[in-house]
Design a protein around this motif. Structure first.
Motif, PDB file in Angstrom:
ATOM      1  N   MET A   1       0.928  -1.047   0.133  1.00 51.74           N
ATOM      2  CA  MET A   1       0.008   0.037  -0.131  1.00 51.74           C
ATOM      3  C   MET A   1       0.889   0.627   0.004  1.00 51.74           C
ATOM      4  O   MET A   1       0.963   2.191  -0.793  1.00 51.74           O
ATOM      5  CB  MET A   1      -1.389  -0.181   0.831  1.00 51.74           C
ATOM      6  N   LEU A   2       1.934   1.135   1.176  1.00 53.06           N
ATOM      7  CA  LEU A   2       2.391   1.988   0.684  1.00 53.06           C
ATOM      8  C   LEU A   2       3.778   2.842  -0.666  1.00 53.06           C
ATOM      9  O   LEU A   2       3.511   3.744  -0.706  1.00 53.06           O
ATOM     10  CB  LEU A   2       4.355   2.233   1.688  1.00 53.06           C
ATOM     11  N   THR A   3       3.756   1.904  -1.576  1.00 56.82           N
ATOM     12  CA  THR A   3       3.954   1.761  -2.896  1.00 56.82           C
ATOM     13  C   THR A   3       3.225   1.712  -3.802  1.00 56.82           C
ATOM     14  O   THR A   3       3.405   3.088  -4.734  1.00 56.82           O
ATOM     15  CB  THR A   3       4.957   0.094  -3.410  1.00 56.82           C
ATOM     16  N   TYR A   4       1.672   1.686  -3.241  1.00 56.66           N
ATOM     17  CA  TYR A   4       0.858   2.332  -4.477  1.00 56.66           C
ATOM     18  C   TYR A   4       0.509   3.981  -4.050  1.00 56.66           C
ATOM     19  O   TYR A   4       0.472   4.188  -5.175  1.00 56.66           O
ATOM     20  CB  TYR A   4      -0.205   1.463  -4.002  1.00 56.66           C
ATOM     21  N   ALA A   5       0.785   4.055  -2.809  1.00 54.75           N
ATOM     22  CA  ALA A   5      -0.014   5.429  -2.187  1.00 54.75           C
ATOM     23  C   ALA A   5       1.460   6.871  -2.757  1.00 54.75           C
ATOM     24  O   ALA A   5       1.533   7.292  -3.371  1.00 54.75           O
ATOM     25  CB  ALA A   5       0.274   5.625  -0.938  1.00 54.75           C
ATOM     26  N   GLN A   6       2.962   6.169  -3.277  1.00 52.90           N
ATOM     27  CA  GLN A   6       3.867   6.845  -3.931  1.00 52.90           C
ATOM     28  C   GLN A   6       3.230   7.247  -5.327  1.00 52.90           C
ATOM     29  O   GLN A   6       3.697   8.498  -5.798  1.00 52.90           O
ATOM     30  CB  GLN A   6       5.343   6.442  -2.875  1.00 52.90           C
ATOM     31  N   THR A   7       3.084   6.281  -5.547  1.00 53.58           N
ATOM     32  CA  THR A   7       3.021   5.791  -7.100  1.00 53.58           C
ATOM     33  C   THR A   7       2.283   6.742  -7.481  1.00 53.58           C
ATOM     34  O   THR A   7       2.152   7.389  -8.810  1.00 53.58           O
ATOM     35  CB  THR A   7       2.751   4.016  -7.507  1.00 53.58           C
ATOM     36  N   VAL A   8       0.654   6.925  -7.335  1.00 52.50           N
ATOM     37  CA  VAL A   8      -0.630   7.615  -6.974  1.00 52.50           C
ATOM     38  C   VAL A   8      -0.135   9.184  -7.006  1.00 52.50           C
ATOM     39  O   VAL A   8       0.052   9.804  -8.344  1.00 52.50           O
ATOM     40  CB  VAL A   8      -1.645   7.444  -6.207  1.00 52.50           C
ATOM     41  N   LEU A   9       0.756   9.768  -6.291  1.00 50.67           N
ATOM     42  CA  LEU A   9       1.573  10.918  -6.114  1.00 50.67           C
ATOM     43  C   LEU A   9       2.227  11.358  -7.201  1.00 50.67           C
ATOM     44  O   LEU A   9       2.305  12.137  -7.806  1.00 50.67           O
ATOM     45  CB  LEU A   9       2.288  11.211  -4.493  1.00 50.67           C
ATOM     46  N   ALA A  10       3.508  10.566  -7.758  1.00 48.07           N
ATOM     47  CA  ALA A  10       3.991  10.063  -8.858  1.00 48.07           C
ATOM     48  C   ALA A  10       3.807  10.748 -10.006  1.00 48.07           C
ATOM     49  O   ALA A  10       3.650  11.145 -11.050  1.00 48.07           O
ATOM     50  CB  ALA A  10       4.949   8.906  -8.759  1.00 48.07           C
ATOM     51  N   ALA A  11       1.851  10.046 -10.327  1.00 50.98           N
ATOM     52  CA  ALA A  11       1.551  10.012 -11.817  1.00 50.98           C
ATOM     53  C   ALA A  11       0.829  11.328 -11.561  1.00 50.98           C
ATOM     54  O   ALA A  11       0.809  12.027 -12.860  1.00 50.98           O
ATOM     55  CB  ALA A  11      -0.123   8.775 -11.721  1.00 50.98           C
ATOM     56  N   ARG A  12       0.752  11.927 -10.597  1.00 45.15           N
ATOM     57  CA  ARG A  12      -0.203  13.755 -10.387  1.00 45.15           C
ATOM     58  C   ARG A  12       1.240  14.289 -10.787  1.00 45.15           C
ATOM     59  O   ARG A  12       0.905  15.615 -11.303  1.00 45.15           O
ATOM     60  CB  ARG A  12      -0.663  14.354  -8.829  1.00 45.15           C
TER      61      ARG A  12
END
Length: 401
Positions: free
Chosen positions: A235-246
């Motif tokens: 979930m941590l990796t996913y959360a950081q990926t969401v921010l990276a996409a933005r």
């Protein structure tokens, strides 16, 4: 027409629409379309892929000479808790435009059809524009048969349950060869027209866009007893990926969205073993889109290595940039007086899918908030009327010469 269609598939809690392909709500929408066709004395036809057609000046597509028909329409299905206008505005406006032309006493010199393409949104089976993709040969029968919904029901099973023969699906080149022009009216999914003060616009192109599935695999464990340092939390990796996409989309002038996620085991007191997120990204050109997606994946892999998480990325769908035919686009502009704004869009449409097979164009109707795929989606009645009149003028210019 609008009042009759509004209750169909509407959720009482959210106020949004759940008109998914091959469900009861979809059947009600199809019944509405057929009734509108029959009320106007149009010849009704259901094609091999479940797309609906209402013909004026022909009994079936086989009565039409190659390249002669002028076709308009859109779709009636919705995204989960979608708005009332996305899709239905184009279908309702098509029937209303025909009514307007009959009121004017227009004399048609070319066959005209109104259509409702099935499963445009892809809300149930995860692939957009299934009906038009099948017709245009951009989705094979084999791949269509592999499509399944969240409950494991396959597309052919759903079609069969709804009374349609799934063995018939496939390319429909003979039908499409009869179409000389396809014009789709759609509510704008953005605020470009609101900013210019125009009620109606013409589409120039659809941005390249695609969907990528990111599978983040970690280790399930107890949320209360596992030290932070010992966790492999996807979930941590996913959360950081969401921010990276933005971040990457903003830097590139594109858009990128993680709008769907599934978690296993999905317990409040459990560290996930798997987080699966779907990235939707769109950009003005192919190079920009490639740059954004590559940067998002790189950021995800760097963070995954830090978190002890495995990552797999799968591209599930992709549509390259679609330039609507310039000659038809220019003809629409001329018919409408030459001062109509021309704008691009990041949203996919059946018109875009069909553009590889037939000349296509699109009209947009102003959306004052820019909100779409939401119950808050709206368009003013005066603007909707302006859209109907513009579509009527276009059909008269193309089919009454």
């Amino acid at each position: 027409m609008w009042a009759d269609l509004l209750p169909v598939g509407r959720d009482g809690g959210s106020g949004g629409y759940r008109r998914y392909a091959w469900t009861d709500a979809d059947a009600d929408c199809r019944a509405w379309f057929k009734a509108q066709a029959e009320t106007r004395g149009l010849a009704y036809e259901l094609d091999r892929n479940g797309n609906q057609w209402a013909w004026l000046g022909a009994a079936t597509y086989k009565d039409v000479a190659h390249g002669d028909a002028v076709v308009t329409g859109s779709h009636l299905d919705s995204v989960p808790d979608g708005g009332a206008f996305d899709g239905p505005l184009g279908v309702v406006s098509s029937f209303a435009a025909l009514d307007e032309l009959r009121r004017r006493g227009a004399e048609f010199t070319r066959p005209v059809a109104i259509t409702n393409f099935g499963d445009e949104e892809g809300a149930r089976f995860g692939l957009a524009c299934v009906g038009s993709r099948l017709a245009a040969g951009r989705l094979t029968r084999e791949k269509a048969y592999d499509l399944k919904d969240a409950d494991g029901t396959s597309l052919p099973q759903a079609m069969e349950a709804a009374g349609h023969d799934p063995a018939a699906i496939g390319p429909d080149p003979e039908r499409l060869a009869r179409i000389g022009a396809f014009v789709e009216l759609h509510v704008e999914q953005g605020r470009a027209l609101d900013l210019t003060g125009d009620a109606v616009g013409i589409a120039s192109a659809i941005w390249p866009h695609g969907r990528w599935r990111f599978d983040f695999a970690g280790e399930a464990n107890h949320a209360g007893t596992t030290r932070l340092a010992d966790r492999r939390d996807p979930m941590l990796t996913y959360a950081q990926t969401v921010l990276a996409a933005r971040r990457e989309a903003e830097l590139a002038g594109a858009v990128a969205t993680f709008g769907k996620v599934s978690v296993e085991p999905n317990g409040v007191n459990a560290i996930p073993s798997l987080v699966r997120g779907w990235l939707d990204s769109r950009a003005p050109d192919q190079a920009t889109l490639d740059t954004v997606v590559a940067a998002v994946e790189q950021a995800a892999r760097e963070r995954a290595a830090r978190d002890g998480v495995d990552l797999a990325v799968v591209r599930e769908s992709f549509t390259p940039v679609i330039e609507f035919e310039h000659a038809l686009r220019d003809e629409l502009n001329k018919i409408l007086g030459g001062a109509v704004p021309v704008l691009g869009t990041g949203a996919g449409h059946d018109a875009g899918i069909l553009s590889t097979s037939v000349p296509t164009a699109m009209l947009f109707v102003r959306n004052p908030t820019g909100v779409s795929h939401s119950p808050a989606e709206s368009a003013a009645e005066d603007d909707c009327v302006a859209g109907v009149l513009a579509l009527a003028d276009v059909l008269e210019g193309l089919a009454c010469r």
